[in-house]
Design a protein around this motif. Structure first.
Motif, PDB file in Angstrom:
ATOM      1  N   ALA A  66       0.863  -1.178   0.000  1.00 29.69           N
ATOM      2  CA  ALA A  66       0.000   0.000   0.000  1.00 29.69           C
ATOM      3  C   ALA A  66       0.901   1.230   0.000  1.00 29.69           C
ATOM      4  O   ALA A  66       1.858   1.306   0.776  1.00 29.69           O
ATOM      5  N   VAL A  67       0.604   2.163  -0.896  1.00 32.36           N
ATOM      6  CA  VAL A  67       1.322   3.429  -0.971  1.00 32.36           C
ATOM      7  C   VAL A  67       0.375   4.503  -0.447  1.00 32.36           C
ATOM      8  O   VAL A  67      -0.698   4.730  -1.012  1.00 32.36           O
ATOM      9  N   ILE A  68       0.784   5.137   0.649  1.00 30.83           N
ATOM     10  CA  ILE A  68      -0.089   6.102   1.320  1.00 30.83           C
ATOM     11  C   ILE A  68       0.627   7.455   1.398  1.00 30.83           C
ATOM     12  O   ILE A  68       1.709   7.554   1.975  1.00 30.83           O
ATOM     13  N   PRO A  69       0.028   8.497   0.826  1.00 31.09           N
ATOM     14  CA  PRO A  69       0.632   9.825   0.892  1.00 31.09           C
ATOM     15  C   PRO A  69       0.711  10.341   2.335  1.00 31.09           C
ATOM     16  O   PRO A  69      -0.187  10.066   3.149  1.00 31.09           O
ATOM     17  N   VAL A  70       1.755  11.093   2.622  1.00 33.57           N
ATOM     18  CA  VAL A  70       1.943  11.616   3.981  1.00 33.57           C
ATOM     19  C   VAL A  70       0.753  12.456   4.435  1.00 33.57           C
ATOM     20  O   VAL A  70       0.460  12.514   5.632  1.00 33.57           O
ATOM     21  N   GLU A  71       0.058  13.081   3.493  1.00 34.87           N
ATOM     22  CA  GLU A  71      -1.087  13.926   3.841  1.00 34.87           C
ATOM     23  C   GLU A  71      -2.195  13.155   4.545  1.00 34.87           C
ATOM     24  O   GLU A  71      -3.017  13.739   5.225  1.00 34.87           O
ATOM     25  N   ARG A  72      -2.219  11.848   4.382  1.00 35.42           N
ATOM     26  CA  ARG A  72      -3.278  11.028   4.974  1.00 35.42           C
ATOM     27  C   ARG A  72      -3.014  10.697   6.443  1.00 35.42           C
ATOM     28  O   ARG A  72      -3.883  10.173   7.133  1.00 35.42           O
ATOM     29  N   GLY A 112       5.987  10.831   0.217  1.00 35.59           N
ATOM     30  CA  GLY A 112       5.994  12.291   0.237  1.00 35.59           C
ATOM     31  C   GLY A 112       7.114  12.852   1.084  1.00 35.59           C
ATOM     32  O   GLY A 112       7.931  12.123   1.653  1.00 35.59           O
ATOM     33  N   ASP A 113       7.132  14.153   1.163  1.00 34.50           N
ATOM     34  CA  ASP A 113       8.189  14.886   1.858  1.00 34.50           C
ATOM     35  C   ASP A 113       7.895  14.944   3.358  1.00 34.50           C
ATOM     36  O   ASP A 113       6.903  15.538   3.776  1.00 34.50           O
ATOM     37  N   ILE A 114       8.749  14.320   4.132  1.00 38.78           N
ATOM     38  CA  ILE A 114       8.602  14.374   5.593  1.00 38.78           C
ATOM     39  C   ILE A 114       9.775  15.115   6.227  1.00 38.78           C
ATOM     40  O   ILE A 114      10.018  15.001   7.427  1.00 38.78           O
ATOM     41  N   SER A 115      10.493  15.900   5.425  1.00 41.98           N
ATOM     42  CA  SER A 115      11.715  16.549   5.915  1.00 41.98           C
ATOM     43  C   SER A 115      11.457  17.466   7.114  1.00 41.98           C
ATOM     44  O   SER A 115      12.279  17.523   8.022  1.00 41.98           O
ATOM     45  N   ASP A 149       8.707   9.965  -3.751  1.00 44.75           N
ATOM     46  CA  ASP A 149       7.764  10.057  -4.868  1.00 44.75           C
ATOM     47  C   ASP A 149       7.486   8.679  -5.465  1.00 44.75           C
ATOM     48  O   ASP A 149       8.122   7.686  -5.101  1.00 44.75           O
ATOM     49  N   MET A 150       6.550   8.652  -6.409  1.00 42.43           N
ATOM     50  CA  MET A 150       6.144   7.383  -7.023  1.00 42.43           C
ATOM     51  C   MET A 150       7.279   6.742  -7.808  1.00 42.43           C
ATOM     52  O   MET A 150       7.395   5.520  -7.833  1.00 42.43           O
ATOM     53  N   ALA A 151       8.103   7.551  -8.451  1.00 42.12           N
ATOM     54  CA  ALA A 151       9.236   6.995  -9.206  1.00 42.12           C
ATOM     55  C   ALA A 151      10.151   6.206  -8.279  1.00 42.12           C
ATOM     56  O   ALA A 151      10.603   5.104  -8.616  1.00 42.12           O
ATOM     57  N   SER A 155       9.247   4.792  -5.501  1.00 39.41           N
ATOM     58  CA  SER A 155       8.487   3.603  -5.097  1.00 39.41           C
ATOM     59  C   SER A 155       8.619   2.511  -6.140  1.00 39.41           C
ATOM     60  O   SER A 155       8.884   1.351  -5.814  1.00 39.41           O
ATOM     61  N   ARG A 156       8.428   2.868  -7.396  1.00 36.86           N
ATOM     62  CA  ARG A 156       8.558   1.888  -8.469  1.00 36.86           C
ATOM     63  C   ARG A 156       9.952   1.284  -8.499  1.00 36.86           C
ATOM     64  O   ARG A 156      10.121   0.078  -8.670  1.00 36.86           O
ATOM     65  N   GLU A 157      10.964   2.130  -8.334  1.00 36.45           N
ATOM     66  CA  GLU A 157      12.355   1.669  -8.360  1.00 36.45           C
ATOM     67  C   GLU A 157      12.641   0.697  -7.212  1.00 36.45           C
ATOM     68  O   GLU A 157      13.247  -0.344  -7.409  1.00 36.45           O
ATOM     69  N   ARG A 158      12.175   1.030  -6.010  1.00 36.83           N
ATOM     70  CA  ARG A 158      12.427   0.165  -4.840  1.00 36.83           C
ATOM     71  C   ARG A 158      11.748  -1.188  -4.993  1.00 36.83           C
ATOM     72  O   ARG A 158      12.257  -2.200  -4.536  1.00 36.83           O
ATOM     73  N   LEU A 159      10.574  -1.206  -5.622  1.00 32.43           N
ATOM     74  CA  LEU A 159       9.845  -2.455  -5.782  1.00 32.43           C
ATOM     75  C   LEU A 159      10.417  -3.345  -6.889  1.00 32.43           C
ATOM     76  O   LEU A 159      10.000  -4.481  -7.038  1.00 32.43           O
ATOM     77  N   LYS A 160      11.392  -2.837  -7.606  1.00 38.60           N
ATOM     78  CA  LYS A 160      12.072  -3.650  -8.603  1.00 38.60           C
ATOM     79  C   LYS A 160      12.798  -4.812  -7.939  1.00 38.60           C
ATOM     80  O   LYS A 160      12.960  -5.861  -8.512  1.00 38.60           O
ATOM     81  N   GLY A 161      13.246  -4.558  -6.713  1.00 39.24           N
ATOM     82  CA  GLY A 161      13.934  -5.615  -5.979  1.00 39.24           C
ATOM     83  C   GLY A 161      15.356  -5.444  -6.082  1.00 39.24           C
ATOM     84  O   GLY A 161      16.362  -5.506  -6.001  1.00 39.24           O
TER      85      GLY A 161
END
Length: 120
Positions: free
Chosen positions: A43-49, A80-83, A110-112, A114-120
């Motif tokens: 599950a990808v959840i934006p920090v705003e949630r 998202g940005d949690i800095s 960001d989503m990019a 996320s996609r990269e990390r899920l590549k494995g």
């Protein structure tokens, strides 16, 4: 609640930026149930949630939410940005760094990423 997507053959539920705040056990279990029903492994959840207390480790909200995802064997990306939160708390900065080393929970920009990390 979110849209189903596939990143590198991995089913993912991507939650919208707007929507119900995810601070309580009921909201988290509903999201996990919805994601599972859709066949998602992550599950990808934006920090705003997330409520502010999620980013304050002393409240234990983040730990409880992450534990629920682990219990149901679902990966979690906080997107998202949690800095502003990590700059204010070295404990949170360390927590995020440790999470990002693992395979269960990631704090990503960001989503990019996320996609990269899920590549494995």
């Amino acid at each position: 609640m979110g849209t189903s997507e596939t990143f590198h053959d991995i089913p993912v539920l991507v939650c919208a930026d707007e929507g119900e705040s995810l601070s309580g056990e009921r909201e988290i279990l509903d999201l996990i149930g919805n994601a599972s029903y859709q066949g998602a492994q992550w599950a990808v959840i934006p920090v705003e949630r997330f409520e502010e207390d999620f980013f304050q480790l002393r409240t234990r909200v983040a730990g409880e939410i992450i534990q629920k995802f682990a219990q149901y064997r679902m990966g979690l990306v906080v997107l998202g940005d949690i800095s502003r939160h990590t700059e204010a708390s070295s404990a949170l900065r360390d927590f995020v760094r440790e999470c990002n080393r693992g395979r269960q929970t990631w704090f990503l920009a960001d989503m990019a990423e996320s996609r990269e990390r899920l590549k494995g």
